[in-house]
Scaffold this active site. Structure first.
Site, PDB file in Angstrom:
ATOM      1  N   HIS A   1     -11.584  -8.502  -1.314  1.00  0.00           N
ATOM      2  CA  HIS A   1     -11.268  -9.796  -1.785  1.00  0.00           C
ATOM      3  C   HIS A   1     -11.118 -10.554  -0.375  1.00  0.00           C
ATOM      4  O   HIS A   1      -9.896 -10.062   0.107  1.00  0.00           O
ATOM      5  CB  HIS A   1     -10.510  -9.945  -2.830  1.00  0.00           C
ATOM      6  CG  HIS A   1     -10.304 -11.202  -3.320  1.00  0.00           C
ATOM      7  ND1 HIS A   1     -11.312 -11.847  -4.171  1.00  0.00           N
ATOM      8  CD2 HIS A   1      -9.388 -12.247  -3.080  1.00  0.00           C
ATOM      9  CE1 HIS A   1     -10.959 -13.216  -4.420  1.00  0.00           C
ATOM     10  NE2 HIS A   1      -9.820 -13.279  -3.741  1.00  0.00           N
TER      11      HIS A   1
ATOM     12  N   SER B   1      -8.437  -8.283   1.546  1.00  0.00           N
ATOM     13  CA  SER B   1      -7.606  -7.312   0.681  1.00  0.00           C
ATOM     14  C   SER B   1      -8.552  -6.215   0.079  1.00  0.00           C
ATOM     15  O   SER B   1      -9.648  -6.748  -0.434  1.00  0.00           O
ATOM     16  CB  SER B   1      -6.681  -7.886  -0.440  1.00  0.00           C
ATOM     17  OG  SER B   1      -5.817  -8.888  -0.238  1.00  0.00           O
TER      18      SER B   1
ATOM     19  N   ASP C   1      -9.574  -9.513  -9.821  1.00  0.00           N
ATOM     20  CA  ASP C   1      -8.882  -9.458  -8.586  1.00  0.00           C
ATOM     21  C   ASP C   1      -7.216  -9.129  -8.547  1.00  0.00           C
ATOM     22  O   ASP C   1      -6.564  -9.675  -7.803  1.00  0.00           O
ATOM     23  CB  ASP C   1      -8.998 -11.056  -7.823  1.00  0.00           C
ATOM     24  CG  ASP C   1     -10.616 -11.388  -7.519  1.00  0.00           C
ATOM     25  OD1 ASP C   1     -11.216 -10.328  -7.302  1.00  0.00           O
ATOM     26  OD2 ASP C   1     -10.757 -12.489  -7.531  1.00  0.00           O
TER      27      ASP C   1
ATOM     28  N   ASN D   1     -12.803  -2.876  -4.523  1.00  0.00           N
ATOM     29  CA  ASN D   1     -13.195  -4.109  -4.239  1.00  0.00           C
ATOM     30  C   ASN D   1     -12.676  -4.750  -2.890  1.00  0.00           C
ATOM     31  O   ASN D   1     -11.498  -4.339  -2.731  1.00  0.00           O
ATOM     32  CB  ASN D   1     -12.917  -4.987  -5.276  1.00  0.00           C
ATOM     33  CG  ASN D   1     -13.563  -6.559  -5.056  1.00  0.00           C
ATOM     34  OD1 ASN D   1     -14.618  -6.514  -4.777  1.00  0.00           O
ATOM     35  ND2 ASN D   1     -12.683  -7.499  -5.572  1.00  0.00           N
TER      36      ASN D   1
HETATM   37  C1  GAR Z   1     -17.069 -10.949   1.609  1.00  0.00           C
HETATM   38  O1  GAR Z   1     -16.259 -12.035   2.251  1.00  0.00           O
HETATM   39  C2  GAR Z   1     -16.401 -10.363   0.327  1.00  0.00           C
HETATM   40  O2  GAR Z   1     -15.177 -10.372   0.739  1.00  0.00           O
HETATM   41  C3  GAR Z   1     -16.624 -11.492  -0.537  1.00  0.00           C
HETATM   42  O3  GAR Z   1     -17.860 -11.696  -0.594  1.00  0.00           O
HETATM   43  C4  GAR Z   1     -18.369 -11.550   0.943  1.00  0.00           C
HETATM   44  C5  GAR Z   1     -19.623 -10.876   1.057  1.00  0.00           C
HETATM   45  O4  GAR Z   1     -20.071 -10.717   2.397  1.00  0.00           O
HETATM   46  N1  GAR Z   1     -16.204 -10.937  -1.861  1.00  0.00           N
HETATM   47  C6  GAR Z   1     -15.877 -11.588  -2.795  1.00  0.00           C
HETATM   48  O5  GAR Z   1     -15.712 -12.956  -2.727  1.00  0.00           O
HETATM   49  C7  GAR Z   1     -15.574 -10.945  -4.197  1.00  0.00           C
HETATM   50  N2  GAR Z   1     -14.777 -11.791  -4.892  1.00  0.00           N
HETATM   51  P1  GAR Z   1     -20.877  -9.629   2.655  1.00  0.00           P
HETATM   52  O6  GAR Z   1     -22.169  -9.628   1.631  1.00  0.00           O
HETATM   53  O7  GAR Z   1     -21.381 -10.071   4.279  1.00  0.00           O
HETATM   54  O8  GAR Z   1     -20.301  -8.327   2.601  1.00  0.00           O
END
Ligand code: GAR
Length: 224
Positions: free
Chosen positions: A113, A140, A149, A111
């Protein structure tokens, strides 16, 4: 997993810029593997178009069509397993997974985060980092375990929080670093350098006592 052919399935919920970074890294040959399928829990997720443009098969497993998490996760696992992945990457996949699902993919579920775990688990990480007066923030990559997480962290980015940052601009700056660390961790996994053993990350066979930091890596680790 045979060398050079790590089969990757990516799970998304949104725009898919991290998915795009993984698509681009596989296309450049930085990752010895290929994305064999992309699954979204939202039919309207923009990342589905990114996958389609790259010629990657997609599937939608819409969580609203299932009465509970167990049945959604069972349908999700069925869709994933049809592609026989070596690695499953959560890339902005905004669903809490059941313990059974996490156990099924133990050691091959990553994942990303948007915080420097263990700081700011959960949602709204950028707003919370600013409110807490953090001087640095980042993202991370971790192996997924049952704890939300909470799985062992592999690699982190960091950047200074600056006076001009608001949640949106901080998120954008962190996101740019996400596009570097996710392909790198996936590259290591596909090279067979990254494993999870008894809850600890092994990198090149040695336990990581703390997360690797992008800004401390030997430049030779970065793809040319
Ligand atoms: C990213 O910032 C990722 O780190 C976050 O969602 C966004 C997705 O962006 N993930 C989380 O918050 C997971 N808990 P993307 O669709 O443009 O890759």
């Amino acid at each position: 997993m045979s060398a050079g052919d790590c089969r990757i399935v990516v799970l998304i919920s949104g725009g898919g810029t991290n998915l795009q970074a993984l698509i681009d890294a596989t296309a450049r040959g930085d990752i010895p593997g290929r994305i064999v399928g992309v699954i979204s829990n939202r039919p309207e997720a923009g990342g589905l178009q990114r996958a389609a443009r790259a010629g990657i098969p997609t599937a939608v497993v819409d969580h609203t069509a299932y009465p509970d998490r167990e049945r959604f996760d069972a349908a999700l696992a069925e869709a994933i397993d049809a592609w026989r992945p070596d690695l499953v990457c959560l890339a902005g996949f905004m669903r809490i997974l059941t313990p059974g699902f996490v156990a099924r993919y133990a050691g091959r579920l990553l994942n990303i985060h948007p915080s420097r775990l263990p700081r700011f688990r959960g949602l709204d990480t950028h707003t919370r980092a600013l409110a807490a007066g953090e001087t640095e923030h980042g993202a991370s990559i971790h192996f997924v375990t049952e704890e939300l997480d909470g799985g062992p962290v592999i690699l982190q980015s960091r950047l200074p929080v600056q006076a001009h940052h608001d949640p949106a601009s901080l998120a954008a700056d962190v996101l740019r670093t996400e596009h570097v660390i996710y392909p790198l961790a996936v590259r290591w996994f596909c090279q067979g350098r990254l494993t999870l053993r008894e809850g600890r990350v092994l990198f090149d066979g040695r336990p990581l006592t703390e997360a690797l930091q992008l800004d401390e890596l030997d430049p030779a680790e970065l793809p040319a």
